[in-house]
Scaffold this active site. Structure first.
Site, mmCIF file in Angstrom:
data_model
loop_
_atom_site.group_PDB
_atom_site.id
_atom_site.type_symbol
_atom_site.label_atom_id
_atom_site.label_comp_id
_atom_site.label_asym_id
_atom_site.label_seq_id
_atom_site.Cartn_x
_atom_site.Cartn_y
_atom_site.Cartn_z
ATOM 1 N N CYS A 187 0.843 -1.188 0.000
ATOM 2 C CA CYS A 187 0.000 0.000 0.000
ATOM 3 C C CYS A 187 0.885 1.247 0.000
ATOM 4 O O CYS A 187 0.637 2.201 0.727
ATOM 5 C CB CYS A 187 -0.980 -0.005 1.162
ATOM 6 N N GLY A 188 1.925 1.220 -0.802
ATOM 7 C CA GLY A 188 2.765 2.399 -0.945
ATOM 8 C C GLY A 188 3.490 2.742 0.335
ATOM 9 O O GLY A 188 3.833 1.873 1.119
#
Lengths: 287, 141
Positions: A89-90
């Site tokens: 998720c980055g």
């Protein structure tokens, strides 16, 4: 003709990866919508309970609850850290950990002890590696977190506060600004301050049943729990939004990569054809 | 025209009821409460039980609460309903479990710890590979 076999396999594998990232992007998008709904559903409770606490701050109770009284930081501070359970998720979790460590360092420099409570597998792994003193932990809350899952961890921290082991309690989570932006947010939970309602200025107090201590204990505990729950739900929205964006850029990158590889493949093929032709021509000329 | 008051019933996970009412019945810990408008401010805990709301249309609506907190202001009533079963020893048990989890995680350093470490190592290796690739591209393959 076996030109560029490696390139072709590579293209195929990148295409497969792209399929996966694209699917994850779509899943995250639909989950994000649901998580946002849940965030909205949790809001009325938080608002109402804040109103009640605001009323309480203006009433003049015969009993002052320790959660409502400012006190000096003598021994330690507590952090409740909410992260996601999964990665991909980055920079969502990394940014939040950075903010947390910064806040922790401030207290560390003052020489106070820090107790941690982690919610989510990522926070747990990170702070264990960092060597923090994790006294309570919850993870794998799933897509529909429930208040019941949080009662335990919150109680551990409240007990520590009651016992005087910590004199401040902070909550760290990602604030959902919009789909593209999530901001790490450090919030003070205890002691509770700054809930003002300017409309009620006269002196009055509630009737308490059965007595003030009992009711306030229950109420303030629920207040803290609701804030933590809100944090968990908000962090979940952030996680899905961040994953959606990360997977979108991954899909785009895969697309670019495929384009580059395709070009390389075509060039190689053309070079092979040209070479073959020139060989034939040269052969014909030699005869 | 009889007076009404505003009633809000909310739980941490959803809003349950919001609207005007003539009278509200709620299961307080000290006994059942019947509340009409202009009641004195009161704060009490609720037992698991039934909340009844008499609406201005003369209908009665029923809600089940598994405990919670009731706040009464002269013209508004707020019921903060619990979604979980609460009791002191149950809370205690949940707290113990959370502590236990934390301790257990510290002990079994193998499984998840190694996983996290492996992940960081993988990320590093990937970054190195990418850097090499970029360098190669720059130098014209």
């Amino acid at each position: 003709m076996a030109v560029g076999k490696e390139i072709r396999t590579k293209i195929k594998s990148v295409k497969n990866t792209q399929k996966i990232t694209r699917a994850m992007e779509m899943v995250a998008a639909s989950k994000m919508r649901k998580a946002q709904d849940r965030m909205g559903a949790a809001r009325p409770y938080a608002e109402k309970i804040r109103n009640v606490i605001g009323h309480l701050a203006h009433a003049h109770p015969e009993y002052k609850h320790p959660y409502l009284q400012e006190r000096e930081v003598k021994k330690g501070v507590g952090f409740i850290i909410i992260s996601s359970d999964r990665g991909l998720c980055g920079g969502l979790n990394a940014n939040m950990f950075k903010a947390t460590v910064r806040a922790m360092r401030e207290w560390n420099d003052k020489g106070v002890k820090i107790d941690l409570c982690t919610i989510g597998a990522k926070a747990n792994a990170f702070f264990k590696r960092l060597g923090g003193n994790v006294i309570a932990q919850a993870s794998h809350l799933g897509d529909t977190p429930q208040v019941a899952d949080l009662i335990g961890v919150v109680k551990v921290m409240l007990d520590a506060y009651d016992a005087g082991q910590i004199d401040r309690l902070f909550l760290v989570y990602n604030e959902f600004v919009n789909t593209m932006t999530q901001r790490p947010h450090v919030e003070q939970l205890l002691p509770i301050h700054g809930v003002e309602d300017p409309q009620l200025k006269h002196h009055w107090d509630y009737l308490y049943e059965p007595d003030a201590k009992d009711v306030l204990d229950g109420l303030l505990m629920r207040y803290i729990e609701s804030l933590v729950y809100q944090g968990v739900v908000e962090n979940l929205s952030c996680e899905q939004a961040a994953r959606m964006v990360a997977m979108k850029s991954a899909s785009d990158n895969a697309g670019n990569l495929i384009g580059d590889l395709q070009l390389a493949y075509n060039k190689a093929r053309q070079a092979a054809i040209t070479q073959e032709l020139s060989e034939i021509v040269a052969g014909a000329a030699a005869v | 025209m009889a007076m009404t008051m505003h009633v809000d019933i909310v739980s941490a996970e959803a809003e349950i009821f919001s609207g005007p009412a003539h009278m509200v019945f709620a299961p307080g810990v000290m006994g059942e409460l019947g509340i009409m408008p202009r009641h004195a401010p009161l704060l009490t805990r609720l037992k698991p039980g039934e909340v009844r709301v008499r609406t201005p249309e003369g209908e009665e609506e029923f809600f089940y609460v598994s405990g919670g907190v009731l706040e009464i202001q002269p013209h508004s009533i707020t019921i903060l309903s619990d979604t979980a079963q609460r009791a002191k020893d149950l809370d205690e048990a949940a707290a113990l479990e959370a502590k236990h989890h934390a301790e257990q995680r510290l002990q079994d350093q193998v499984s998840e710890f190694d996983y996290a470490q492996a992940q960081t190592e993988l990320a590093e290796a990937m970054a190195q590979l990418q850097a090499i690739q970029k360098l190669r591209k720059k130098l014209g393959r």
